[in-house]
Design a protein around this motif. Sequence first.
Motif, PDB file in Angstrom:
ATOM      1  N   LEU A 178       0.826  -1.211   0.000  1.00  0.00           N
ATOM      2  CA  LEU A 178       0.000   0.000   0.000  1.00  0.00           C
ATOM      3  C   LEU A 178       0.860   1.261   0.000  1.00  0.00           C
ATOM      4  N   ILE A 179       1.961   1.224   0.723  1.00  0.00           N
ATOM      5  CA  ILE A 179       2.886   2.366   0.714  1.00  0.00           C
ATOM      6  C   ILE A 179       3.421   2.572  -0.700  1.00  0.00           C
ATOM      7  N   GLY A 180       3.706   1.458  -1.375  1.00  0.00           N
ATOM      8  CA  GLY A 180       4.179   1.537  -2.752  1.00  0.00           C
ATOM      9  C   GLY A 180       3.152   2.142  -3.695  1.00  0.00           C
ATOM     10  N   LEU A 181       1.872   2.053  -3.338  1.00  0.00           N
ATOM     11  CA  LEU A 181       0.806   2.669  -4.139  1.00  0.00           C
ATOM     12  C   LEU A 181       0.621   4.145  -3.785  1.00  0.00           C
ATOM     13  N   GLY A 182       1.421   4.631  -2.844  1.00  0.00           N
ATOM     14  CA  GLY A 182       1.375   6.046  -2.483  1.00  0.00           C
ATOM     15  C   GLY A 182       0.609   6.373  -1.217  1.00  0.00           C
ATOM     16  N   HIS A 183       0.145   5.339  -0.485  1.00  0.00           N
ATOM     17  CA  HIS A 183      -0.633   5.584   0.734  1.00  0.00           C
ATOM     18  C   HIS A 183       0.287   5.848   1.926  1.00  0.00           C
ATOM     19  N   GLN A 184      -0.066   6.854   2.719  1.00  0.00           N
ATOM     20  CA  GLN A 184       0.664   7.185   3.946  1.00  0.00           C
ATOM     21  C   GLN A 184      -0.223   7.011   5.186  1.00  0.00           C
ATOM     22  N   ARG A 185      -1.498   7.284   5.024  1.00  0.00           N
ATOM     23  CA  ARG A 185      -2.446   7.124   6.126  1.00  0.00           C
ATOM     24  C   ARG A 185      -3.125   5.760   5.962  1.00  0.00           C
ATOM     25  N   ILE A 186      -2.553   4.742   6.608  1.00  0.00           N
ATOM     26  CA  ILE A 186      -3.027   3.364   6.468  1.00  0.00           C
ATOM     27  C   ILE A 186      -3.585   2.895   7.809  1.00  0.00           C
ATOM     28  N   ALA A 187      -4.872   2.587   7.855  1.00  0.00           N
ATOM     29  CA  ALA A 187      -5.495   2.097   9.089  1.00  0.00           C
ATOM     30  C   ALA A 187      -5.367   0.579   9.156  1.00  0.00           C
ATOM     31  N   TYR A 188      -5.378   0.075  10.383  1.00  0.00           N
ATOM     32  CA  TYR A 188      -5.314  -1.374  10.600  1.00  0.00           C
ATOM     33  C   TYR A 188      -6.491  -1.780  11.474  1.00  0.00           C
ATOM     34  N   VAL A 189      -7.379  -2.622  10.934  1.00  0.00           N
ATOM     35  CA  VAL A 189      -8.526  -3.133  11.687  1.00  0.00           C
ATOM     36  C   VAL A 189      -8.234  -4.598  11.984  1.00  0.00           C
ATOM     37  N   GLY A 190      -7.758  -4.854  13.196  1.00  0.00           N
ATOM     38  CA  GLY A 190      -7.313  -6.198  13.555  1.00  0.00           C
ATOM     39  C   GLY A 190      -8.251  -6.889  14.521  1.00  0.00           C
ATOM     40  N   GLY A 191      -7.919  -8.158  14.809  1.00  0.00           N
ATOM     41  CA  GLY A 191      -8.678  -8.915  15.786  1.00  0.00           C
ATOM     42  C   GLY A 191      -8.260  -8.567  17.196  1.00  0.00           C
TER      43      GLY A 191
END
Length: 339
Positions: A178-191
Motif C-alpha cells: 500500500l505504501i508503494g501505491l502512495g498511501h501514507q495514512r493506512i489504518a489497521y482493523v485487527g482482531g
Amino acid sequence: MAVTIKDVAKAAAVSPATVSRVIADNPRISEDTKRKVRETMKHLGYYPNFQARNLVIQKTQTIGIIMADSATLAFQNPFFPEVLRGISSRAHESQYGLYLSTGATTEEIYEEVISMTQGKRVDGIILLYSRIGDKIMEYLYNSNIPFSVVGRPDVHTESISYVDNDNVGNSYEVVNYLIGLGHQRIAYVGGGLEYVVSLDRLKGYRKAIEKEAISYDPELIVNQSISTGLEEQSVRRLMQLDQPPTAIVTHDDLIAYELISYLQDMKIDVPGDVSVLSFNNHSLSEHLKPPLSTVDISIYELGLHAAELVLEKIKDREAPVREVTVPSRLIERGSCRSL
C-alpha cells in the motif's frame, strides 16, 4: 458369509498381521503395500470392526477439534469449514474421525476438553487458535496429551507442534504494498489482542510503517473481538478523523465485507476514496464489487498440516516437535488503487 481379515490377506498375498498393521496405518508398512491391501479390502467389501479393535489397543481413532468460540459463532466465518476440510482429508487417510467442541463459552469449552480427554473420547486434540494465556493449551501441555495448534503458541513454543503463516511478514508485505501505491495514512482493523495472530500482524504493520519513516498513529488502529464482528461506530470514527485513512488493512475478509458495507452506507467509495486489503481469500472475495484484494493464507493446508502434526504425536509420543510455516500470497484485485 462375512469377509474376514484372513480373506483379505490371502487375496492381497500378505500375512494377516500385515493387514492388521495397514488398518492401524503403521508407518513401518510401505505405501505400496498399504495401497494394495486397502484396494483389496474395498474390492472384497471388508470393513474393520474398529470398535472391537479400539477396545484392545485402547484407542478411539478420533481427534478432538477445539475452536476459540462456540461452534455456532465459528461456522459463521468461512475460515473454519475450510480448515476443517484440510483436517478431515488427512484424518480420513488415517481412518480417524473428528469430535468438534460444542461449548458456548470459553469455560464450557475448557470443561469439554477435560471431559473428552480424561474420558478417553479422543486420542489427540487440534486447537484452531492460539490465545495469550490460554488455559486449554496449558492444560494439554501439562497433561502430556497429543495435540497441535493452528497458530504460533505464545508459550512453550519449542515444545508444541504447530502450523502457521508468517503473519509478521505477511502484514509487513501488504502495508509495504500500500505504501508503494502512495498511501501514507493506512489504518489497521485487527482482531482482539488476546490472539497471537493479531499481535503478529500488528507487529508487521508497525515494522512497515516505521521502515518508511511514517509516523505511527494509534488513532488508525482498531482492535475488536473477531467473533462479534466490526462495529459501524469504529468505522465512522476512522473516517471522521481530521486526516482519515486512504487505505485500510483488515484482519480477515469477513471483516472487510462488513467494512465495505459500512463505507457504502457512508457514501465512501472503494477504492476511489479508500483502498481496502485483507487476509484469507475466501471464495466470495473475488465476486465482490469491487473484487477484494487479499492474502491467500492457504487455509486448507493449515488444516492438513495440523492433522499431520497431531497424528504424529498420537502414533509416537516421542515424535520430534515440528513447526510448519505455510506459504501465503498477495492477490491484487480491484479494492486497492494507486494515489
